[in-house]
Motif scaffolding. Structure first.
Motif, PDB file in Angstrom:
ATOM      1  N   GLU A 496       0.712  -1.315  -0.052  1.00 41.79           N
ATOM      2  CA  GLU A 496      -0.094  -0.169  -0.104  1.00 41.79           C
ATOM      3  C   GLU A 496       0.924   1.220   0.034  1.00 41.79           C
ATOM      4  N   ARG A 573      -7.922  -6.359  -5.729  1.00 41.32           N
ATOM      5  CA  ARG A 573      -9.023  -5.478  -5.324  1.00 41.32           C
ATOM      6  C   ARG A 573      -8.440  -4.374  -4.663  1.00 41.32           C
ATOM      7  N   LEU A 574      -7.448  -4.652  -3.669  1.00 35.05           N
ATOM      8  CA  LEU A 574      -6.623  -3.525  -2.864  1.00 35.05           C
ATOM      9  C   LEU A 574      -5.959  -2.486  -3.760  1.00 35.05           C
ATOM     10  N   TYR A 576      -6.717  -1.933  -6.970  1.00 35.57           N
ATOM     11  CA  TYR A 576      -7.986  -1.248  -7.840  1.00 35.57           C
ATOM     12  C   TYR A 576      -8.423  -0.295  -6.803  1.00 35.57           C
ATOM     13  N   SER A 577      -8.578  -0.366  -5.523  1.00 34.55           N
ATOM     14  CA  SER A 577      -9.069   0.652  -4.483  1.00 34.55           C
ATOM     15  C   SER A 577      -8.143   1.628  -4.493  1.00 34.55           C
ATOM     16  N   ARG A 580      -7.573   2.731  -8.887  1.00 36.16           N
ATOM     17  CA  ARG A 580      -8.632   2.382 -10.087  1.00 36.16           C
ATOM     18  C   ARG A 580      -7.882   2.057 -11.262  1.00 36.16           C
ATOM     19  N   SER A 625      -9.562  -6.272 -12.096  1.00 34.38           N
ATOM     20  CA  SER A 625      -9.084  -6.243 -10.758  1.00 34.38           C
ATOM     21  C   SER A 625      -9.874  -7.558  -9.997  1.00 34.38           C
TER      22      SER A 625
END
Length: 634
Positions: A496, A573-574, A576-577, A580, A625
């Motif tokens: 992250e 998914r992480l 993409y969040s 985007r 994603s």
């Protein structure tokens, strides 16, 4: 198309200046063009694009040290032995004494030929530095200060330095040259990563003669270097992948590297021996307690008299006991690496004696009970006598299996190109490996990125970030500031931080899920839900007639495959969040060369897709994603 004087322009655009946002594509051929035309025609078109007057850079659009260039200055800049790469309209600063070159308000991005008569004198705030350290009258950036500190140069007492093009430096007011920055350990590597070639390597490129005449072939025939940044949480396998890549692409280890690696391997060997000797003490204590309980233990001759108790299979002689005590004490003090290579010369005979000892072999047979002993230790322990000798030379396989082999400050890089392989055979000749394309793999240890990954700004020009995750970390814990933390959650946290960093936010990422072979062994015994992030992992299984759990049918993926897909989707998914955008995924076993080769070739394809985005549309289904179909090996 080939007859057009300005390359690929349509008829209505001929004679007009190109869109500056597309200047980077000049001279870069698309796959479609390669399929339609011959190599010779393609070269002619690319030459036309580069050299035609309408596409040439306007001197007034380039400003150096606050001054717009004239045509003569632009010619000097573009024709010097080491010109700026990918020169575009804009404002730049140039240190004429050292050759440092960069965009106005930013740090250096290249070292070009020094002493060029272009632009005005450099300004102190040219690179927007805030370190209060001046080099050639320019306040340097934090990244440059870090480079000087790596070179062992103390800047605190002397805030003003003069650096020449050959790397020699001196303090302001001093007549004598104090040394050379470029000769310091590790600084050449940092310069390579920053695209700052040292003056010794910044020689003029060999001129290639055009077969159509005696003109020098323009820049479009220069090799293109794509940069791949490899990073991951500790013990994720980035070191193994990097070493495997060097072996696969025939990038030799230098003699200095091999000697350093030899010391690391021998140091690791003594560490493995220490773990076994500590285990021997534990097993001997258990044996003595067991004998006491059975009232069969008799106090007899033992280590104190220099004799071995024949009934105690874990008893060793005084000589080996003294060696054991010494080694365990050194390990506790944390000075094991310091004693090499001297320890090899002194203790090699003892290692051979220890290996033949009955008590040691009895302990070695129970090595799987010693959880501190790493899995790879068996490979080296079986050759302990050979490795402990002074004339030992590590093989490529030894280097690949060795733990803890990193460069200074956890930063290392290699350049390579992809050889043709069977997996490229389905491509047409125009699409096969371009010999002018080269790649730089930069491996950075997570600890070298600094707090909040602040040193990521050094890698702003990388084309793709390879983020490595160990699939077996889901039940592993490490102590961080006295708190036991799940390693998979730490890997997620670092991911992250890197993805959200301003210098990486718009970059493409390839997620490398490593150690799949170990996941296959572990997942049957240790559930994935040991990690809180994976609490909802619940693969569908069925009970067969004999009462054993199994997958619904033989065509269903294994439990390890399901876990891999699940983890991949969690990271996608992480990603993409946060961005985007879509995350690419690859499954790897770092010790298998084909796996690493396949993953890096997939990275090459991702870079190609990005370069050809105007011409190629990748469906959302391919890399969405919510799916992991974008894996090279899923």
């Amino acid at each position: 198309m080939g007859s057009m004087p300005e390359g690929r322009k349509c008829i209505t655009c001929i004679g007009f200046q190109i869109d500056e946002s597309k200047r980077g594509t000049l001279g870069k051929c698309s796959r479609m063009l390669k399929r339609l035309l011959t190599n010779l025609e393609v070269k002619q078109i690319m030459r036309s694009e580069r050299s035609c007057k309408a596409n040439l850079l306007s001197p007034q659009s380039v400003c150096v040290n606050g001054k717009q260039l004239c045509q003569e200055e632009l010619v000097i800049l573009q024709s010097c032995p080491n010109p700026p790469k990918k020169l575009k309209p804009g404002k730049y600063w140039y240190d004429k004494q050292s050759g440092f070159w960069g965009k106005e308000g930013h740090g250096p991005c290249q070292i070009i030929s020094p002493q060029l008569a272009v632009g005005d004198a450099i300004k102190q705030d040219a690179s927007n530095g805030n370190t209060n350290i001046l080099i050639n009258n320019r306040v340097i950036t934090k990244a440059e200060l870090w480079m000087l500190q790596l070179a062992g140069i103390n800047c605190e007492g002397s805030p003003h330095f003069w650096v020449s093009a050959d790397g020699s430096y001196q303090e302001e007011g001093q007549k004598n040259v104090m040394g050379k920055i470029w000769d310091k350990t590790g600084i050449k590597l940092v310069c390579a990563v920053l695209s700052l070639p040292t003056p010794e390597s910044a020689n003029p490129r060999l001129e290639e003669v055009d077969s159509f005449g005696n003109r020098v072939v323009p820049n479009y025939l220069e090799q293109t270097l794509h940069k791949l940044l490899l990073v991951g949480h500790g013990k994720s396998g980035t070191s193994t992948i990097f070493k495997q890549a060097k072996i696969v692409y025939n990038v030799p280890f230098s003699e200095v590297e091999r000697q350093n690696i030899k010391v690391v391997i021998q140091s690791n060997l003594y560490s493995y021996l220490g773990i076994l000797l500590e285990g021997r003490e534990q097993f001997e204590e258990e044996w003595l307690m067991d004998m006491k309980k059975k009232s069969l233990y008799k106090a007899g001759p033992s280590g104190n008299s220099g004799q071995i108790d024949e009934t105690n299979i874990y008893s060793i002689s005084t000589r080996l006991k003294a060696f054991s005590d010494w080694l365990l004490q050194v390990m506790v003090s944390g000075n094991l690496e310091v004693i090499f290579p001297a320890a090899t010369r002194e203790y090699a005979p003892l290692v051979e004696e220890l290996w033949k000892d009955r008590a040691f072999q009895a302990t070695y047979n129970r090595r799987y009970e010693l959880h501190m002993l790493p899995r790879v230790a068996n490979y080296f322990l079986n050759r302990a006598v050979e490795i402990s000798r002074t004339d030992y030379e590590p093989s490529d396989t030894d280097i690949l299996y060795a733990e803890g082999i990193t460069s200074t400050n956890g930063l290392t890089s290699m350049e390579f190109s992809f050889p043709n392989s069977t997996q490229d055979s389905f491509l047409c000749s125009a699409d096969q490996i371009d010999p002018l394309l080269r790649y730089q793999l930069i491996r950075v240890h997570a600890s070298s990125l600094g707090e909040n990954c602040k040193w990521l700004e050094m890698f702003e020009d990388v084309d793709l970030v390879l983020y490595c995750v160990s699939l077996t970390d889901y039940d592993q814990f490490e102590d961080i500031n006295g708190v036991s933390t799940n390693k998979m959650l730490e890997s997620k946290k670092l991911f992250e931080s890197i993805v959200s960093h301003p210098y990486c936010h718009q970059k493409n990422f390839l997620l490398i899920l490593n150690k799949f072979d170990l996941l296959e062994e572990k997942i049957e015994q240790v559930p994935l839900t040991r990690c809180d992030w994976f609490h909802d992992f619940n693969p569908v299984i069925s009970i067969n007639p004999n009462g054993c759990s199994s997958h619904i049918n033989n065509t269903n993926p294994s439990l390890a495959q399901r876990a891999f897909h699940y983890i991949a989707v969690k990271f996608k998914r992480l990603f993409y969040s946060l961005t985007r955008r879509n995350l690419y995924v690859s499954k790897v076993t770092g010790l298998e060369p084909d796996n690493v080769d396949e993953s890096l070739r997939y990275a090459r394809e991702i870079i190609k897709w990005e370069e050809e985005k105007p011409n190629v549309i990748i469906s959302n289904e391919w890399n969405s994603s919510g799916s992991i179909d974008a894996s090279s090996s899923s």
